[in-house]
Design a protein around this motif. Sequence first.
Motif, PDB file in Angstrom:
ATOM      1  N   LYS C  69       0.633  -1.281   0.014  1.00 12.03           N
ATOM      2  CA  LYS C  69       0.090   0.092   0.084  1.00 12.03           C
ATOM      3  C   LYS C  69       0.779   1.448  -0.005  1.00 12.03           C
ATOM      4  O   LYS C  69       0.559   2.241  -0.866  1.00 12.03           O
ATOM      5  CB  LYS C  69      -0.827   0.041   1.131  1.00 12.03           C
ATOM      6  N   THR C  70       1.791   1.295   0.753  1.00  7.53           N
ATOM      7  CA  THR C  70       2.661   2.522   1.023  1.00  7.53           C
ATOM      8  C   THR C  70       3.368   2.558  -0.077  1.00  7.53           C
ATOM      9  O   THR C  70       3.677   3.734  -0.763  1.00  7.53           O
ATOM     10  CB  THR C  70       3.520   2.244   2.060  1.00  7.53           C
ATOM     11  N   THR C  71       4.023   1.629  -0.766  1.00  6.29           N
ATOM     12  CA  THR C  71       4.786   1.750  -2.034  1.00  6.29           C
ATOM     13  C   THR C  71       4.001   2.167  -3.209  1.00  6.29           C
ATOM     14  O   THR C  71       4.292   3.003  -3.943  1.00  6.29           O
ATOM     15  CB  THR C  71       5.556   0.190  -2.408  1.00  6.29           C
ATOM     16  N   ALA C 194      -2.928  10.075   2.209  1.00  2.00           N
ATOM     17  CA  ALA C 194      -2.735   9.729   3.274  1.00  2.00           C
ATOM     18  C   ALA C 194      -2.696   8.530   3.905  1.00  2.00           C
ATOM     19  O   ALA C 194      -3.286   7.629   3.643  1.00  2.00           O
ATOM     20  CB  ALA C 194      -4.084  10.045   4.275  1.00  2.00           C
ATOM     21  N   ASP C 195      -1.220   8.123   4.193  1.00  2.00           N
ATOM     22  CA  ASP C 195      -0.711   6.744   4.386  1.00  2.00           C
ATOM     23  C   ASP C 195      -1.009   6.695   6.078  1.00  2.00           C
ATOM     24  O   ASP C 195      -0.215   6.740   6.854  1.00  2.00           O
ATOM     25  CB  ASP C 195       0.636   6.790   4.086  1.00  2.00           C
ATOM     26  N   GLU C 196      -1.950   5.813   6.169  1.00  2.00           N
ATOM     27  CA  GLU C 196      -2.192   5.415   7.689  1.00  2.00           C
ATOM     28  C   GLU C 196      -2.310   6.577   8.554  1.00  2.00           C
ATOM     29  O   GLU C 196      -1.552   6.643   9.497  1.00  2.00           O
ATOM     30  CB  GLU C 196      -1.131   4.348   8.167  1.00  2.00           C
ATOM     31  N   PRO C 197      -3.180   7.402   8.292  1.00  2.00           N
ATOM     32  CA  PRO C 197      -3.180   8.767   9.062  1.00  2.00           C
ATOM     33  C   PRO C 197      -3.425   8.575  10.411  1.00  2.00           C
ATOM     34  O   PRO C 197      -3.192   9.619  11.089  1.00  2.00           O
ATOM     35  CB  PRO C 197      -4.046   9.479   8.120  1.00  2.00           C
TER      36      PRO C 197
HETATM   37 MG   LIG Z   1       2.734   1.083   4.973  1.00  2.00          MG
END
Ligand SMILES: [Mg+2]
Lengths: 332, 311, 377, 335, 532
Positions: C69-71, C194-197
């Motif tokens: 996901k982050t990538t 928003a990455d895991e905000p």
């Molecule tokens: Mg991540």
Amino acid sequence: MALLEVRDLTVVFQRRGEQPFTAVDGVSFDVEPGQTVGLVGESGCGKSVTSLAIMGLLPKRGATVTGSVKFEDTDLLRLSGNQMRDRRGRDLGMVFQDPLSSLNPVITIGVQVAEVLERHQGMSRKKALTEAAGLLDKVGIPDPNRRISEYPHQLSGGMRQRALIAMALACKPRLLIADEPTTALDVTIQAQILSLLKGLVQDTGTALIMITHDLGVVAGLCDEVNVLYGGRVVERAERHELFAEPRHPYTHGLLASIPRLDAPRGERLMPITGSVSDNIPWDSACAFAPRCPNALDVCREVTPEQEWRGSRLLRCHNPVQPAAAETEEASV
Amino acid sequence: MALGATKKDRIDALAKSSVDDSGVSLAASAWRRLRRNPVFLVGLGITLLFVLVAAISPLIAPHDPSARDLIDQVVKARNEIPPAQPGHPLGGDLQGRDFFSRLLVGSQQTLMVGVLATLFGLTGGLVLGTLAGAIGGWVDSLVMRIVDVMLSIPSLLLAFSIGALFAHPNQFTVIIAVATVQIPIFARLLRGSMLAQRGSDHVLAARSLGVKPGQIVFRHMVPNSLGPVIVQSTLVLATSIIDAAALSFLGLGNPNDAIPEWGQMLGTSQEVLDSHPALSFWPAACIIIVALGFTLMGESLRDALDPKNRR
Amino acid sequence: MTSATEQAADPSTVDESLVSVHDLKVHFPIKRGVILDRTVGYVYAVDGVDLSIRRGETYGLVGESGCGKTTFGRALLRLVEPTSGRAVFDGTDLSTLRGESLRLMRRRMQMVFQDPMSSLDPRQSVESILVEGMRAHGLDEGTESTGKRLRELLSAVGLASTSLRKYPHEFSGGQRQRIGIARALAVKPDLIVADEPVSALDVSVQAQVVNLLEDLQQEFGLTYLVIAHDLAVVRHISDRIGVMYLGGMVEEADSDDLYAEPLHPYTRALLSAIPVPDPEIEDRRERILLAGDLPSPANPPTGCRFHTRCPWRQAERCDTERPVLREILPGHKAACHYAEEIREGRILPHEVRAEVIATDLSSDIEISTPASVTEIV
Amino acid sequence: MLRYTVRRLLQMVVVLLVLSLLVFAWLRALPGGPVSALLGERATPESRHDLIVQLGLDQPIFVQYLKFLGRALTGNFGTSNGVQPGTTAMDLFLTRFPATIELSVFAIIIAVVFGIPLGYMAAKRRGGWFDNATVIGSLVGIAVPVFFLAFLLKYIFAVKLGVLPSDSRQSVTDATRVTGFFVLDGIITQEWDAAWDAFRHLILPAIALGTIPFAVVFRITRAAVLDVLDEDYVRTAESKGLTAQLIRRRHVLRNAMLPVVTTIGLQTGALLAGAVLTENVFAFPGVGQALALGFERRDYPVLQLLIMMAAMVYVVVNLLVDLSYALIDPRIRTR
Amino acid sequence: QSQRSADTSNGSGKVGGTLTFGAAGAPKLFDPFYATDGETFRVARQMFQGLVGFKPGTAQAQPDLAEKWDSSPDGKTWTFALKTGVKFHDGTDFNADAVCANFNRWYGQKGAAQSDAVSQYWVDNFGGFSDGAKPSLYKSCTAKDAKTAVIELTAVTSKFPDVLGLPSFVMQSPTAMKKYDADNVTAQGDSFTYPSYALEHPTGTGPFKFGKYDKANNTVELVKNDDYAGDKVKLDKLVFKIIPNETARKQALQAGDIDGYDFPNAADWDQLKKAGFNVAIRPAFNILYLGINQKNVPQLRDLKVRQAIAYGINREQLVKSQLPEGAKVADEFIPDTVTGYTPDVQKYNYDPEKAKSLLKEAGATDLTLNFWWPSEVTRPYMPSPKDIFGALSADLAKIGIKTNAVTKPWNGGYIDGIDQAQADLFLFGWTGDFNTPDNFLAQFFGAPDNRLTTGASPWGQSLADSIKAADAEPNKDKRTQLYQDINKKVMGEYLPAVPVSHSPPALVLKSDIKGLVPSPLTDERFGSVSKG
Ligand SMILES: [Mg+2]
Ligand SMILES: Nc1ncnc2c1ncn2[C@@H]1O[C@H](COP(=O)(O)OP(=O)(O)OP(=O)(O)O)[C@@H](O)[C@H]1O
Ligand SMILES: Nc1ncnc2c1ncn2[C@@H]1O[C@H](COP(=O)(O)OP(=O)(O)OP(=O)(O)O)[C@@H](O)[C@H]1O
Ligand SMILES: [Mg+2]
């Protein structure tokens, strides 16, 4: 009779040059044999310290533990170090949050399980290893005979947590304390572990203290739930009762602030204002008062006492009225 | 503690202490703990005293440290040196110079050796480390290859070798020798922290904000990589003073002793240690105390900056 | 949120997608070598993802940890260089941008990070954090207007205007996250990833930030890509949700549809695994327990990535042919060969024994023995 | 593991090659050197010139280097012209290296035997007076210049008290040489007085040389034990009710040993450098003394070989440490 | 101290035992012909004898293996009558054939062995080799009979036959040299390799035989030669322990690990004496001078300036404060024990005022000179270069000559730099090999192209010539007169450098060591020494 009776458990940390800090403040609860009791609360509310105090694992220096922890009539707090060592692992088992750091990286899984058996049941290493493989199998680790000679880093997160559970349950303790056993895991793995724990507790009749900040976990697992805030139990109830009608504004707020998978979409969340760092000492007030929507003047002047409201224990001057819950929400 | 055994792993481990900024600010919390740390305070006290002495020594030294005032009282053949006497509380040295003045003024050169060696090492390391860490790619590979070759020789030995390589040893070559061995350490340290910084969220945030690359390096990466560098510098102050003394002892130091320096005073008075122990004792004691001061500071700084100790 | 949804759903919008991603891949090379490095394999972090985000909508991306996901989020913003595929942002193909043009483009797409502390430079005051982005894009036009803008920003995210002089460590977690959000807002972006905000925040604070995100969307007409592993949070704020598994998208649907009728076996399992704070529901629930763990992205299973754990796995196709993401119901896509059959109950789940998975060591412990020639002694 | 070893060894070869070139070029660039050393005070410009031509020192540096490399590959690194004139550098290294190893091993033994238990005790009593005293003591140990300490020890124990010998490796002159490690030789040949004599010669230099490693081992042990005591798995072990002794042995010390092993590897560097100073003070005929004399007398063949050997030993020891690390730490072994 | 071999002494206290002597360095090899260094010579002197020796404690030549010698009137033919009954350590006889074998070996060196760096003493004193590339002083050797050897020279020189007393020219066993390939010297890389004869099998006639060279313990061990032709050898074993550091040697002696050592620091003499050790002071046979190079600074070519320097340095005080007991201010370039010495030279007593006025006269009031001094070396004539430099430069400063201190390691650029005339002022000196003035003077001024660049002055060449002429004068008295004239001129008219001091080196022994005679040439023989 209760298996474990915690009475007025208080833990004060004193670090050199700093104010003493009361992390757990007069916590009392009982655990019946076979029962699952939940301890929930936000980070820093004293869940882990409570469990460590019960296990006698707090550092000798710097932490003062008072009150009593009666385990089948023995006060664990009065036992000597060696007596406590005999109990731990045999009568009391514990599972920790981070399965990787909780396992010794340089010793095989097998030995780490076996050493409990060697210690408490006097088994030989060989026999203990065979037994360990059996235990690993029981907690659902595939190919246990190979796994016993592997090291923690060779296992996946879920497996490690299973191994930790196998270790804690090796000597069939009557009480198991699980401190956030699933927080470090993914949901699908969490579900595996929770169902494993549930099954094991049912099968062996072990009592379980489940520590978590996830209300969902508690809802599915516990018989009775203690909600902690600032080191004190603010509400205790049987789980159906608690979730159906949370009375303490804190519990109420917690439930209203988490998005629910099953709730209709578009509903606004009701956050608790402020954060844990805003709380005030319990000495002469309600620690939650600064964040509490229901707070009265009295809340800031008098420490609320713990009292029974029906089958539920509450520590609040102005609890949420069951019927009022809806209206209140609407008015915010 | 990182796994792996090479010196560079050590350096890298220290480098990592620059990231992990969870919780309170690095400097603030470090300072809070330092202020109460007796070890640090003792180190700081010693250091301040030393700096003070160095600053005012020319004013308080009773004599010119290079004037051979007492040469008449030196008789090598009978192993006589000027004894303590009015105006010369510690007597004279082998060339009839006032020993007390030399000791006082020696603090200046010693401080200079320490500071300059650290500064040179630091500058070299900063340049190389920033190049490697900020540009990456082949520049990084090249710089790190050089650094690695240097790191594969034990550092003091490297200092000796470099010292021996100067045809014309003097105070400056001593400083260079001592500083050079620090360059790869600083370079690797800085590169390590820079790499760690490069992957860190706040640098990523700056990139995603569209901040210019140069600014990212100099406003975010470099300043945040300095923690371990400061620790290392403090320790280097101590080691370079000791190392310089070792160089003097091996005859690789400044042979011209007109201007006094403790390491050199100690190096040259070794041979008369048994007949005139004071000539060795005083400079040795000064070096030990000063090195101890820096080390105490450095070690407690290191502890304070270690994220593990943050609470 | 509702209004945003309506606005996004409004068919009159000319170009309705703000971002569209085509077959995006990010493969991280794994390097080993005796003297010189050779690439011995790849971590298939993101392995062919298509998706488009409409203007003004909130797109939620969920999946287990390590699924990419982050990538994906970073590759979308070109903070990680994609291996292949392209991302089109408002008509501009981002993969064609370089250097300064890319930097200028960054103003329009911002990011909010998971860990509010580590994403703020501890040495910067709040003011300097907020001004930095504005300055990079020439948005600070004089002390006065900048000051005004800063106060606006702070009040938008609910921070006192006295905060400007303070440093990140002087704030609580929730407040720090607000600073992170304000920083993103400062450059007036169109898209916020928003990455895991909220996952680093306490439950009670989570809600504050979630609400804030929603309010800001309304106020500024933002488009969100929200990445999270907590399906409940994602469902709460998203209009549409994509579910990722091991570098690929397995299901995409409107968030209500996804909950009401998950089509992919993985999504089903995921939904059933999430605990609900309601004993009544918990007691009644049928859990689909997945066996084993997420396989390593460096060595993903052949065929359907999920087949090793899938209770509905079939003998054919599943382990040989990689299913494509296809529309099963209107606006509801899934990447499963047997989605229809499962939906109609023609295929029933069976028990799966956990397979022994070679765990990906590099991901969870840090070993500093050199991995490449750039690390040698 | 094998791959890793091979890679590290290959890297070492590269490092050594680069190093040899650097050292070679650098040494040649300096004034003095072999010609001065061979001709001494009596040199005349003419004899100087003749000798330069004769030795090929007038050729381009890279030609000289290649020739040197060619000879070096056959083990011929030239002949000492300052340290032990007339002896080949290789021969000199081979006869002296055992001395330095013997000394270093004793120093490390001292460091380990005292450092580890004291470190453990200090960690256990963290913050107490014992802890503070030992920590400050260890820092003083680091701050004392090695050569000064060596001098003091020698002065007190050899010169003043006369209880231990002050120089060289052995006084017994007719001891049989087998391995070059005198203590070991004495034991092998059962010449007990020779072994004892050699041992007595080692005591003072080994203490001087071992002080810094001791201080470092002590500090690392202390830090490592502190770290490990804070680790979750120690708490797990406690929660299993294991005996204190078992926890200490199996869970604490074993993990704490990892960084300590690393440190011991790193100390090879300090030992090599320290040996230069210590051996010089104690006239101990090891490579350290040879290096010191080599520096002093600009004995380039010897310097060249010894610097390269030092690098090699350092790299090899660190490799060995890494490998032994793998023995204790499965996380690396199973890679 | 466990000196096991000491136990074998038969109780007489005079005979037997092991003597351990601390040497400052390792011998380069054991064939002294190829050596120039004192450490090699020290060992060689115990194993070998030459035709000529020196009277113990002096630099005076006296017969050794040759009982006596005569020269032809032209001074070119020398007849040596040899001792009889002398045997080499390998059992072969010493006779005239052996003498000629040795001479012819020296003369017949080939290849690398001809290098200055290898056969230096031969090249210095005899010139070329049998290949005729360069002229040689040596012509031939004939064995008239077993006990008579005749040496013919190509020219007259003052140094013959004294030069044969040099350890390089000792008699070695022709058989052993052949067996172990003694002449096989090769150049390798930047050094030379020597044959096994030179490394392991030296064979002479002296009181001690080669035992072993324990490189691992840094000791050289010699054992008694029971067949020694001279007085009975008393020690069983003679061990040279190599302790490079001077302080370490002293402490080893104090700690009882050695029985004596060479070159004690002058500062320690007093203390050692007080501690009951025997500090044996050698007569000073050396010279320390302050070199003045005329090449780079024109003012230095002015005699007045050089004289100003001489007047300006306080040599009396230097000698008193920095030099060992027995050191003397040098008035000229040879010690007073050498023929040709004359007290009748111009003296330069400390007189800073005069120095200043001389400088003023010469118009050199603003001189800045590069003053070189060597680091990390002590020579017998220069115990502590740094302190000597310190004293001299301070003195020069007082008369207004500024100095730039330049210091380099002896072999690491100092000698090089001096030879390349980079220094204006420098410290240098010389220890005599044998007692002829030529050994000193020719070393300094024998060629105009020398360390002092005397060639830059008009008298440089004539000085060189006059030294050569004196050397070639066969008549002893005349020769002495010539040398005295040279000395007067050097000190009065030329002053190419300022002689500073003669300082006596010493060696220390435990008090129970008897029979060692300190020699100005460091020619101490242990054959007559006893322990206990
Ligand atoms: Mg991540
Ligand atoms: N050893 C200790 N010394 C001092 N304070 C401590 C110590 N251990 C815990 N505390 C403090 O006690 C309080 C309660 O901590 P505890 O670990 O029990 O919280 P928790 O409820 O388990 O939180 P979390 O959900 O983060 O695990 C915290 O404020 C913590 O900082
Ligand atoms: N720079 C990198 N180099 C190599 N591998 C990487 C890199 N970044 C990520 N990966 C790998 O790619 C995979 C996907 O990582 P990613 O961080 O995108 O997952 P994620 O879904 O965000 O997980 P999480 O929920 O843990 O944040 C992981 O296996 C990770 O180890
Ligand atoms: Mg906890």
